[in-house]
Design a protein around this motif. Structure first.
Motif, PDB file in Angstrom:
ATOM      1  N   GLY A 118       0.807  -1.204   0.000  1.00 24.19           N
ATOM      2  CA  GLY A 118       0.000   0.000   0.000  1.00 24.19           C
ATOM      3  C   GLY A 118       0.846   1.262   0.000  1.00 24.19           C
ATOM      4  N   LYS A 119       0.494   2.185  -0.872  1.00 27.09           N
ATOM      5  CA  LYS A 119       1.191   3.468  -0.912  1.00 27.09           C
ATOM      6  C   LYS A 119       0.967   4.242   0.385  1.00 27.09           C
ATOM      7  N   PHE A 120      -0.198   4.020   0.995  1.00 29.69           N
ATOM      8  CA  PHE A 120      -0.578   4.646   2.250  1.00 29.69           C
ATOM      9  C   PHE A 120      -1.140   3.569   3.178  1.00 29.69           C
ATOM     10  N   PRO A 121      -1.242   3.871   4.463  1.00 29.16           N
ATOM     11  CA  PRO A 121      -2.024   2.971   5.316  1.00 29.16           C
ATOM     12  C   PRO A 121      -3.477   2.952   4.835  1.00 29.16           C
ATOM     13  N   VAL A 122      -4.200   1.904   5.164  1.00 28.01           N
ATOM     14  CA  VAL A 122      -5.624   1.837   4.828  1.00 28.01           C
ATOM     15  C   VAL A 122      -6.343   2.995   5.518  1.00 28.01           C
ATOM     16  N   THR A 123      -7.135   3.730   4.752  1.00 26.94           N
ATOM     17  CA  THR A 123      -7.813   4.912   5.279  1.00 26.94           C
ATOM     18  C   THR A 123      -9.198   4.576   5.822  1.00 26.94           C
ATOM     19  N   VAL A 124      -9.760   5.534   6.535  1.00 31.83           N
ATOM     20  CA  VAL A 124     -11.124   5.395   7.052  1.00 31.83           C
ATOM     21  C   VAL A 124     -12.095   5.143   5.896  1.00 31.83           C
ATOM     22  N   GLU A 125     -11.952   5.892   4.821  1.00 32.10           N
ATOM     23  CA  GLU A 125     -12.846   5.735   3.672  1.00 32.10           C
ATOM     24  C   GLU A 125     -12.737   4.329   3.075  1.00 32.10           C
ATOM     25  N   GLN A 126     -11.520   3.823   2.963  1.00 34.49           N
ATOM     26  CA  GLN A 126     -11.336   2.478   2.407  1.00 34.49           C
ATOM     27  C   GLN A 126     -11.891   1.410   3.339  1.00 34.49           C
ATOM     28  N   TRP A 127     -11.664   1.564   4.625  1.00 37.01           N
ATOM     29  CA  TRP A 127     -12.231   0.602   5.577  1.00 37.01           C
ATOM     30  C   TRP A 127     -13.755   0.610   5.500  1.00 37.01           C
ATOM     31  N   ASN A 128     -14.341   1.802   5.377  1.00 36.22           N
ATOM     32  CA  ASN A 128     -15.795   1.903   5.365  1.00 36.22           C
ATOM     33  C   ASN A 128     -16.422   1.208   4.160  1.00 36.22           C
ATOM     34  N   ALA A 129     -15.666   1.034   3.076  1.00 32.98           N
ATOM     35  CA  ALA A 129     -16.175   0.269   1.936  1.00 32.98           C
ATOM     36  C   ALA A 129     -16.380  -1.188   2.339  1.00 32.98           C
ATOM     37  N   CYS A 130     -15.487  -1.710   3.173  1.00 35.78           N
ATOM     38  CA  CYS A 130     -15.631  -3.072   3.696  1.00 35.78           C
ATOM     39  C   CYS A 130     -16.814  -3.150   4.660  1.00 35.78           C
ATOM     40  N   VAL A 131     -16.996  -2.107   5.473  1.00 33.37           N
ATOM     41  CA  VAL A 131     -18.138  -2.054   6.385  1.00 33.37           C
ATOM     42  C   VAL A 131     -19.442  -2.069   5.596  1.00 33.37           C
ATOM     43  N   ALA A 132     -19.497  -1.258   4.526  1.00 35.00           N
ATOM     44  CA  ALA A 132     -20.712  -1.171   3.711  1.00 35.00           C
ATOM     45  C   ALA A 132     -21.051  -2.506   3.064  1.00 35.00           C
ATOM     46  N   ASP A 133     -20.031  -3.329   2.847  1.00 36.45           N
ATOM     47  CA  ASP A 133     -20.233  -4.640   2.241  1.00 36.45           C
ATOM     48  C   ASP A 133     -20.554  -5.712   3.278  1.00 36.45           C
ATOM     49  N   GLY A 134     -20.616  -5.301   4.537  1.00 39.83           N
ATOM     50  CA  GLY A 134     -20.957  -6.229   5.602  1.00 39.83           C
ATOM     51  C   GLY A 134     -19.846  -7.156   6.018  1.00 39.83           C
ATOM     52  N   ALA A 135     -18.614  -6.855   5.629  1.00 40.74           N
ATOM     53  CA  ALA A 135     -17.498  -7.759   5.918  1.00 40.74           C
ATOM     54  C   ALA A 135     -16.590  -7.263   7.044  1.00 40.74           C
ATOM     55  N   CYS A 136     -16.723  -5.998   7.443  1.00 40.43           N
ATOM     56  CA  CYS A 136     -15.892  -5.427   8.506  1.00 40.43           C
ATOM     57  C   CYS A 136     -16.782  -4.723   9.517  1.00 40.43           C
ATOM     58  N   GLN A 137     -16.298  -4.643  10.732  1.00 38.26           N
ATOM     59  CA  GLN A 137     -17.036  -3.935  11.780  1.00 38.26           C
ATOM     60  C   GLN A 137     -16.892  -2.429  11.592  1.00 38.26           C
ATOM     61  N   LYS A 138     -17.846  -1.686  12.155  1.00 37.77           N
ATOM     62  CA  LYS A 138     -17.764  -0.228  12.099  1.00 37.77           C
ATOM     63  C   LYS A 138     -16.602   0.255  12.950  1.00 37.77           C
ATOM     64  N   LEU A 139     -15.972   1.328  12.481  1.00 38.22           N
ATOM     65  CA  LEU A 139     -14.869   1.920  13.210  1.00 38.22           C
ATOM     66  C   LEU A 139     -15.379   2.706  14.411  1.00 38.22           C
ATOM     67  N   THR A 140     -14.510   2.873  15.402  1.00 36.73           N
ATOM     68  CA  THR A 140     -14.826   3.722  16.541  1.00 36.73           C
ATOM     69  C   THR A 140     -14.971   5.156  16.047  1.00 36.73           C
ATOM     70  N   PRO A 141     -16.145   5.772  16.160  1.00 37.03           N
ATOM     71  CA  PRO A 141     -16.340   7.091  15.546  1.00 37.03           C
ATOM     72  C   PRO A 141     -15.453   8.185  16.125  1.00 37.03           C
ATOM     73  N   GLU A 142     -15.151   8.118  17.432  1.00 37.51           N
ATOM     74  CA  GLU A 142     -14.361   9.183  18.044  1.00 37.51           C
ATOM     75  C   GLU A 142     -12.950   9.276  17.470  1.00 37.51           C
ATOM     76  N   SER A 143     -12.417   8.166  16.991  1.00 35.32           N
ATOM     77  CA  SER A 143     -11.040   8.178  16.495  1.00 35.32           C
ATOM     78  C   SER A 143     -10.955   7.955  14.987  1.00 35.32           C
ATOM     79  N   ASN A 144     -12.083   7.987  14.315  1.00 31.11           N
ATOM     80  CA  ASN A 144     -12.072   7.746  12.869  1.00 31.11           C
ATOM     81  C   ASN A 144     -13.054   8.662  12.141  1.00 31.11           C
TER      82      ASN A 144
END
Length: 364
Positions: A173-199
């Motif tokens: 990865g050119k960058f660490p995985v971002t909040v936006e990229q993680w949220n694509a996994c969340v939207a697909d039902g494959a990842c848990q939601k991130l802690t909102p206070e820190s993301n």
């Protein structure tokens, strides 16, 4: 500082959290030191921070986080290695300092700080870079090669320096995985939601994530793209970070401003969290935020030294492994944590506010 290393580690831990407004930090201390010298004070802080609205407290912190584990030593006596069970928790306790570094403090205990302004940062792939889907991380190809892994510092976990040959190219990865990229996994039902206070910032690194969480993401990414995505091995991570350099940092032997998102390492810096990815300089391979920003999980099981480490760059795993190696430092530590060889360990189940990851893909 007490001469007995266990006391030394406990005091360093307490110093790093004593001004925190996260109840989970004090719960992490109590989990590590239930009868510690600061236990009574820790209980009092938890009661105050969890009190009803009379005392504002950061919401969403999860109880019972294990303490961060470190292989680093503070001469003359090394810190005690304290093993804790895996827990699904959120904590912000940094590891003990390197010899020349002061402990990285947690944000002062004030009312919840106003979030710093979100930047609009677009990072489309450039020529030669890879992106397998619109929501996928941008990947940079890393050629095969060899390097000297580790260091000759006072930290025994970085020894012995040993020759590693990476026999095949890979993409990272050119960058660490971002909040936006993680949220694509969340939207697909494959990842848990991130802690909102820190993301809250979509262009910042996704954090407060465990090794187990990172595994969910790479499995989803592999299934979505049909490509062999995974976490980097510890050797691949250091090889990519060094990018052909042999100095303490990829940019030289001295800390220089503008190269890492870390405390006292130059603006921009905000105590509330890491900057958006790509804010600081890239290393010679074109990789951003390898040092600072967030700690990054690797595939390897933690070993206390490199004795017996693979010489081919593969993951050094052990059946039933609970402790995993993590690299790179975070925005909350100073420059002495940014060295290319710096390594620590955490329980694979820990969700910690400084921890994120980047992905690797086999090129075949």
């Amino acid at each position: 500082m007490p001469k007995e290393s266990g006391e030394q580690y406990e005091i360093t831990f307490w110093e790093s959290i004593k001004d925190s407004n996260y109840p989970a930090d004090y719960e992490a201390y109590l989990k590590a030191y239930p009868n510690g010298r600061f236990a009574t004070l820790a209980h009092a802080r938890i009661d105050r921070l969890r009190a009803p609205a009379s005392t504002p407290a950061v919401s969403g912190a999860q109880p019972g986080a294990p303490a961060a584990q470190s292989g680093h030593v503070a001469p003359p006596a090394p810190p005690a290695q304290v093993a804790h069970p895996a827990a699904q928790a959120s904590a912000a306790a940094p590891p003990p300092p390197r010899p020349a570094a002061a402990p990285a403090p947690t944000p002062p205990a004030t009312a919840a700080a106003a979030p710093f302004a979100e930047k609009t940062v677009a990072h489309p792939p450039t020529a030669g870079e890879i992106r397998d889907c619109a929501a996928c991380p941008i990947m940079v190809a890393v050629p095969a090669g060899s390097f000297a892994m580790g260091s000759n510092t006072d930290d025994p976990s970085e020894k012995p320096v040993h020759h590693v040959s990476i026999g095949a190219p890979f993409a990272i990865g050119k960058f660490p995985v971002t909040v936006e990229q993680w949220n694509a996994c969340v939207a697909d039902g494959a990842c848990q939601k991130l802690t909102p206070e820190s993301n809250s910032i979509k262009t910042a690194p996704a954090r407060d994530l465990s090794w187990d969480d990172a595994q969910q993401y790479v499995k989803w990414l592999a299934k979505t793209t049909g490509k062999p995505y995974r976490l980097p091995t510890e050797a691949e991570w250091e090889y990519a970070d060094r990018a052909g350099t042999t100095t303490a940092y990829w940019w030289g032997d001295q800390m220089r401003k503008g190269n890492a998102n870390c405390k006292d390492c130059g603006d921009p810096w905000h105590k509330e969290g890491p900057e958006s990815v790509g804010t600081f300089a890239a290393n010679p391979l074109g990789l951003y935020d390898m040092n600072g920003g967030v700690w990054e999980w690797t595939a390897d099981c933690w070993h206390n030294s490199y004795q017996g480490a693979p010489a081919d760059g593969h993951a050094w795993d052990t059946p039933g492994c609970e402790m995993r190696a993590i690299r790179g430092g975070s925005w909350r530590e100073g420059g002495d944590y940014m060295l290319s060889a710096t390594r620590f360990k955490y329980s694979a189940g820990v969700r910690q506010s400084q921890n994120g990851f980047r992905v690797v893909k086999d090129l075949r």
